[in-house]
Design a protein around this motif. Structure first.
Motif, mmCIF file in Angstrom:
data_model
loop_
_atom_site.group_PDB
_atom_site.id
_atom_site.type_symbol
_atom_site.label_atom_id
_atom_site.label_comp_id
_atom_site.label_asym_id
_atom_site.label_seq_id
_atom_site.Cartn_x
_atom_site.Cartn_y
_atom_site.Cartn_z
ATOM 1 N N ILE A 58 -4.009 4.708 4.450
ATOM 2 C CA ILE A 58 -4.541 3.275 4.533
ATOM 3 C C ILE A 58 -3.724 2.215 5.432
ATOM 4 C CG2 ILE A 58 -5.558 1.082 3.589
ATOM 5 C CD1 ILE A 58 -6.591 3.012 1.177
ATOM 6 N N LEU A 71 0.879 -1.166 0.064
ATOM 7 C CA LEU A 71 0.055 0.091 -0.071
ATOM 8 C C LEU A 71 0.741 1.294 0.082
ATOM 9 C CD1 LEU A 71 -2.693 -1.334 2.472
ATOM 10 C CD2 LEU A 71 -3.162 -0.653 0.146
ATOM 11 N N ARG A 72 1.907 1.392 0.797
ATOM 12 C CA ARG A 72 2.806 2.553 0.799
ATOM 13 C C ARG A 72 3.522 2.636 -0.278
ATOM 14 N NH1 ARG A 72 5.187 1.416 7.018
ATOM 15 N NH2 ARG A 72 3.414 2.591 8.062
ATOM 16 N N HIS A 78 2.421 2.222 -3.044
ATOM 17 C CA HIS A 78 1.474 2.532 -4.352
ATOM 18 C C HIS A 78 0.817 3.880 -3.588
ATOM 19 C CE1 HIS A 78 1.677 -1.657 -5.581
ATOM 20 N NE2 HIS A 78 1.082 -1.142 -6.906
ATOM 21 N N LEU A 120 -0.659 4.764 -0.975
ATOM 22 C CA LEU A 120 -1.715 4.708 -0.122
ATOM 23 C C LEU A 120 -1.403 4.449 1.527
ATOM 24 C CD1 LEU A 120 -3.769 2.239 -1.968
ATOM 25 C CD2 LEU A 120 -4.014 4.723 -2.056
#
Length: 284
Positions: A277, A269-270, A272, A274
């Motif tokens: 989140i 997530l990081r 990308h 995000l």
């Protein structure tokens, strides 16, 4: 539509049943998950706010917990001998490691380990050892080595980010020279390396193997499974500023097989963008 108590009952029963099944499945997965917990520490001293620091009383409580729960400390060699040759392990094995070679490993952690008769491995930065304030001296290292409880291995020459080094000569200096110089200083061959920051790639792994190491460690959270690759073995990081509660330690120790995929998801997530989140994810 309003739910009456009579209509809510089967819904609640269904939720409880599903929850019970999920909990049972998670427990079964944890019990059957392969690997040995390899705990990853850094500093043990009375300092607030440093994410690498554990207070001595917190470290003592964690070691007391391991002893009370029947854990047996083993060496990294014993872990690999079991994985590669089927050598027997105790019922609840655990490996204790420290990165960097801080002098508080001697003044604060070592007496606690000695009290329990616990084995541990300290990964040394060669150029920092007996050179900079706050790092172990060779005299301290010799005393701990003579106890038979503490093993010393390599954490490179200068703690450089290996993945950012573009020169083969620089990589060999960090990996191979630290192997040879530490082996000469300590009187035995270095068998293991902990990559600074856990940063490793195929080229680094190849140089590590050629330098004569038996295996290498990252800081990726999870049980160590040598069967999946002995040059990128996982550990369970035990740091995080002021979050060092005994409950958190117990959760990380017990739930490492479940935390591992969650940590991977958070990293993805990081990567990308995000971050919000990722930071929200409740991982102990």
């Amino acid at each position: 539509m309003m739910f009456t108590r009579r209509r809510l009952l089967p819904i609640l029963l269904l939720l409880l049943t599903v929850s019970g099944i999920l909990i049972a499945a998670a427990a079964l997965y944890i019990r059957s998950a392969p690997g040995v917990p390899v705990l990853n520490y850094h500093q043990v001293e009375d300092k607030d706010g440093n994410p690498l620091t554990l207070h001595p009383e917190q470290f003592a409580a964690q070691m007391d917990y391991l002893a009370a729960e029947g854990y047996t400390t083993i060496t990294i060699d014993e872990m690999l001998d079991a994985a590669e040759h089927g050598a027997p392990l105790p019922e609840k094995p655990v490996v204790i490691t420290f990165d960097d070679g801080y002098d508080d490993n001697y003044t604060n952690a070592y007496p606690i380990l000695k009290e329990h008769g616990f084995k541990a491995t300290i990964f040394l930065i060669y150029d920092f050892t007996d050179t900079y304030p706050g790092y172990l001296t060779w005299a301290q290292i010799e005393e701990m080595k003579e106890s038979g409880l503490i093993r010393f291995e390599s954490h490179t020459m200068t703690h450089a980010n290996l993945a950012q080094l573009t020169s083969i000569d620089e990589l060999r200096h960090e990996i191979a020279d630290s192997h040879d110089l530490l082996s000469e200083k300590l009187g035995y061959d270095m068998q293991y390396i902990a990559y600074p920051g856990g940063r490793v790639n195929k080229e680094i792994e190849c140089i590590t193997r050629a330098a004569g190491y038996r295996g290498g460690f990252t800081v990726h959270c999870g049980r160590s499974t040598p069967e999946d690759g002995i040059y990128q073995m996982d550990r369970i990081p035990i740091f995080g500023a002021n979050m060092h509660t005994l409950t958190r330690f117990k959760l990380r120790l017990a739930l490492a097989p479940l935390i591992e995929p969650l940590e991977d998801l958070r990293l993805s997530l990081r990567a990308h963008g995000l971050t919000g989140i990722a930071d929200w994810m409740p991982i102990p």
